[in-house]
Structure formats: structure tokens, C-alpha cells
Design a protein around this motif. Structure first.
Motif, mmCIF file in Angstrom:
data_model
loop_
_atom_site.group_PDB
_atom_site.id
_atom_site.type_symbol
_atom_site.label_atom_id
_atom_site.label_comp_id
_atom_site.label_asym_id
_atom_site.label_seq_id
_atom_site.Cartn_x
_atom_site.Cartn_y
_atom_site.Cartn_z
ATOM 1 N N TYR A 1 -3.817 1.383 8.506
ATOM 2 C CA TYR A 1 -4.092 2.055 7.234
ATOM 3 C C TYR A 1 -5.487 2.671 7.259
ATOM 4 O O TYR A 1 -6.393 2.186 7.927
ATOM 5 N N THR B 1 -7.737 0.308 9.543
ATOM 6 C CA THR B 1 -7.432 -1.117 9.645
ATOM 7 C C THR B 1 -6.629 -1.424 10.909
ATOM 8 O O THR B 1 -6.011 -0.535 11.497
ATOM 9 N N LEU C 1 0.807 -1.215 0.000
ATOM 10 C CA LEU C 1 0.000 0.000 0.000
ATOM 11 C C LEU C 1 0.845 1.271 0.000
ATOM 12 O O LEU C 1 0.307 2.373 -0.006
ATOM 13 N N ARG D 1 -0.583 -8.465 3.047
ATOM 14 C CA ARG D 1 -0.152 -8.947 4.361
ATOM 15 C C ARG D 1 0.350 -10.393 4.277
ATOM 16 O O ARG D 1 1.342 -10.764 4.912
ATOM 17 N N VAL E 1 -4.698 6.018 0.085
ATOM 18 C CA VAL E 1 -4.452 5.322 1.359
ATOM 19 C C VAL E 1 -3.504 6.142 2.218
ATOM 20 O O VAL E 1 -2.517 6.705 1.724
ATOM 21 N N TRP F 1 -4.215 -4.453 0.625
ATOM 22 C CA TRP F 1 -4.202 -4.516 2.090
ATOM 23 C C TRP F 1 -4.220 -5.957 2.580
ATOM 24 O O TRP F 1 -3.405 -6.345 3.419
#
Length: 399
Positions: free
Chosen positions: A293, A289, A189, A323, A195, A319
Motif C-alpha cells: 500500500y 508498506t 483499505l 491486517r 491510499v 492498515w
């Protein structure tokens, strides 16, 4: 004794000197067994060691990792170690062990031939020295090689002691919950226009302000067995490629371009959408999040069944899948149309290894101003396991 150098300017190696990597390769070519005990490893060095073991036709390799039981280990390094250890055990060529009762910070390498140790390294080179990367390219280390059989045997005896059950255990025999995993930074991101990053304290603050229902969205993914079955029988896991996290493997939207690997299509079930407080269709809101984020999201499509980011359809995938990639569980695919073996498909095993299989989102009593001056509600968004049985905001207030 022979010194093994790093080769970093201005201390370049001189004529007649040898680097650690070259020394390791030379000794490995003479060996049929390796016994290694180091403080730290890296994802790259584990993969490099695995490659060298097969390239040199080493019959057995044992690796002790010394610092991680107490300090914790980065998730990408851990998952790579688990995979390599499993592969070695299945092939019957070795194992990876974790030192448990104390921090072991030594760096020892023992080379065997016909079950007899003939060479050993001792010094400052961790396993990462096998694979020069950005983090260690400017780190000067030095070690010594000995072929004095008494010295070699003494070092071999110590590594054998370190490998005993009282000091270490095979990585597969240690409960992963007892190992502190250090989450990697999701760089997928980074630089994305819509973002923003928020500090941990802000994330915690918004989580304390959650109100109403918690909405859970389980991720639908195939198992490795499903994919292997498809490969064997020439079928396709259509039910896993037309929706949810693996939609990138569905049919291309145009004849000229395959779907981007980060594309996701999060479809929310009717049962969840009918719960009180579920977001109204096309009414945007901000999400913060669990890993810090911030971006704008909304619910769309027929029946209000799609949950996605606003303005960029790849944000949610960057996102979520980012991860898993940061954790070393999957590698992003440049062209999904050419990934015929589904190496980039998210599987049940990946989610299990990561410890999360669902998205959880909940409204807060907080609001924030959009760029056009509109006041929008703020929601929290987490990637967790439904096994965690996360309590509701009302229950948290009672604690």
C-alpha cells in the motif's frame, strides 16, 4: 447407501432427497462422538462445527485436516483452528489434528454412539460444506451415507489410522513456524481515497533502496490477563487506551460519538525521535508498506512525537489493525463504547500469533511527485517482529 446432495440450481434436490448439511445434522443428533478427516476446512465451517458440537451435546470430536502441512494454510483459517482446538482441549471434548507426511485429500465423516461407529459419509464434501459462503455457494459436491456396519467400521478404521502419530499430530504440538501461513488480503483499505496499491516488485525495489537508520516503534498492548484483571476488579487499562494502537477505547472526543475502532495514535519515543534522520515535523513523505500500500504520512504534535497518515486519521489503523482482522485474530467493533469486555482490543497474544509487534520505517534514496507537483521522499513501512533483528540498509548492501 444414501446419496447426500448439494442444493444448487438447476440441480435442486427433489422430493425424498437430502442435502449434506441436513444429513450431517440428522446423524449428529444420534451421535455422541464425531471423527472427521477432510482435505480442507474454512474459518466459517470450523466455527459452525464448534457450534454444532455444543448444540448437539457431542461428547467428543476429532478433526483431521489433510492438505495444509504441505500446501500451506490461510492465516485466518489457521488462527481459527488454533482457537477451536485449544477450546476443545480445555473442555476435554476433542482436538484438531494436521496430517503431516503427505497430502490427504479424502472426505470422511464417522458418527459414533456408545463408542461404536454406526454411520459414515464418504464423498466430495469438505468441511466447508457445513457453512455455505460466497466461495462455495456455487460449488456442487456429492457424498454417500452408509449405515452398513462393515462399511462403517472399515471407514472408521482408516480414520483411526490417519489419526495415529505417524500420520498426524495435534495442531498445538506443531511448531507454527513449520507451517506455511498464507497472508490474507487486508480489505480495510479498499476504496480509501488517499491510499493506492503497488505491486510486490515495487515494494521489493523500494526496500532495496533504504538508506540511513531504521526506526522501530513497538506497539503497546495489554495481555489477556490484564483485561481479565480489569473485568474482575472493575478497573480499566488506562495506560493501554490513551495512546498507541488501542486509543479507540479512550474517552470519546464528543458526547455523541465514540471513537472509531480503526483510530490509532502512534506515539514515538524520545529515544527514537532523537536518532539521526528521523522525519522533520510536518514534512510529509510517501510510505510504501510491506504488503503493497502507498499513502502519505508525516510526524506531528508536541515534540514531533506522533506518526500518522496525512488527510485521514483512520488510514494507519485500517492498515495495521486491518491486517490483524484479516488474519482472523480480531473482529472490528462497530461501537467501541459498547465493547465493555474489550473484545476488539488488540492484545499481546494477538501480536504474538500474527508474528509482529512493531512498526519499522526507513527512508529510501527514492522520491515521488505529489499531486501538487512537490517532490517528496519515499519511506518504507513494515509491520514485523523486533525479534527478527532486521538488518540495516548498510548491512544489506554488504551481503
Amino acid at each position: 447407501m444414501r446419496i447426500l446432495y448439494s442444493n444448487i440450481p438447476p440441480l435442486r434436490i427433489k422430493e425424498g432427497q437430502e442435502t449434506f448439511i441436513d444429513g450431517f445434522r440428522t446423524a449428529s443428533q444420534e451421535a455422541d462422538k464425531l471423527d472427521i478427516a477432510v482435505g480442507y476446512v474454512s474459518k466459517g465451517s470450523l466455527l459452525e462445527l464448534d457450534q454444532l458440537v455444543h448444540e448437539m451435546k457431542i461428547q467428543y470430536v476429532r478433526l483431521n485436516m489433510g492438505m495444509y502441512m504441505i500446501e500451506g494454510i490461510s492465516e485466518s483459517t489457521y488462527h481459527t483452528a488454533v482457537d477451536v482446538n485449544k477450546r476443545w482441549q480445555e473442555e476435554g471434548i476433542g482436538e484438531i489434528r494436521l496430517v503431516r507426511p503427505f497430502k490427504y485429500h479424502g472426505k470422511l465423516y464417522v458418527f459414533y454412539r456408545a463408542d461404536q461407529p454406526f454411520c459414515a459419509f464418504i464423498g466430495s464434501h469438505n468441511l466447508g460444506a457445513l457453512k455455505l459462503e460466497a466461495v462455495n455457494r456455487r460449488q456442487y459436491e456429492i457424498s454417500a451415507e452408509t449405515r452398513d456396519l462393515e462399511e462403517v467400521q472399515e471407514i472408521a478404521d482408516f480414520v483411526n489410522s490417519l489419526s495415529s502419530p505417524v500420520c498426524s499430530r495435534n495442531l498445538a504440538d506443531i511448531d507454527s513456524h513449520s507451517i506455511k501461513l498464507i497472508r490474507e488480503v487486508n480489505t480495510s483499505l479498499s476504496g480509501v481515497e488517499l491510499v493506492h496499491e503497488v505491486p510486490d516488485k515495487s515494494v521489493e525495489l523500494y526496500q532495496k533502496h533504504r538508506v540511513g537508520n531504521i526506526f522501530k516503534l513497538p506497539l503497546k498492548v495489554p495481555s489477556k490477563e490484564d483485561i481479565e484483571y480489569d473485568q474482575l476488579h472493575g478497573t480499566k487499562t488506562a495506560k493501554f487506551t490513551k495512546s498507541n494502537i488501542n486509543v479507540c477505547y479512550a474517552a470519546p472526543r464528543s458526547a455523541r460519538k465514540n471513537r472509531d475502532w480503526y483510530e490509532t495514535q502512534l506515539t514515538v519515543s524520545t529515544a527514537v525521535r532523537q536518532q539521526e534522520g528521523y522525519p522533520e515535523k510536518n514534512h510529509p513523505f510517501f510510505v510504501v508498506t510491506d504488503d503493497g500500500y502507498w499513502f502519505k504520512a508525516h510526524t506531528t504534535s508536541d515534540g514531533n512525537k506522533q506518526f500518522s497518515a496525512v488527510g485521514d486519521e483512520l488510514i494507519m489503523g485500517r492498515w495495521l489493525k486491518g491486517r490483524l482482522a484479516a488474519a482472523g485474530l480480531v473482529t472490528p467493533v462497530n461501537d467501541t463504547g459498547k465493547d465493555t469486555k474489550y473484545r476488539g482490543m488488540i492484545t499481546r497474544e494477538m501480536l504474538d500469533a500474527y508474528g509482529a509487534d512493531s512498526l519499522v520505517f526507513s527512508k529510501t534514496d527514492q522520491k515521488a511527485i505529489d499531486e501538487d507537483g512537490t517532490e517528496l521522499p519515499v519511506w518504507t513501512l513494515s509491520f514485523i517482529s523486533v525479534k527478527d533483528n532486521e538488518s540495516s540498509p548498510e548491512e544489506e548492501k554488504d551481503k
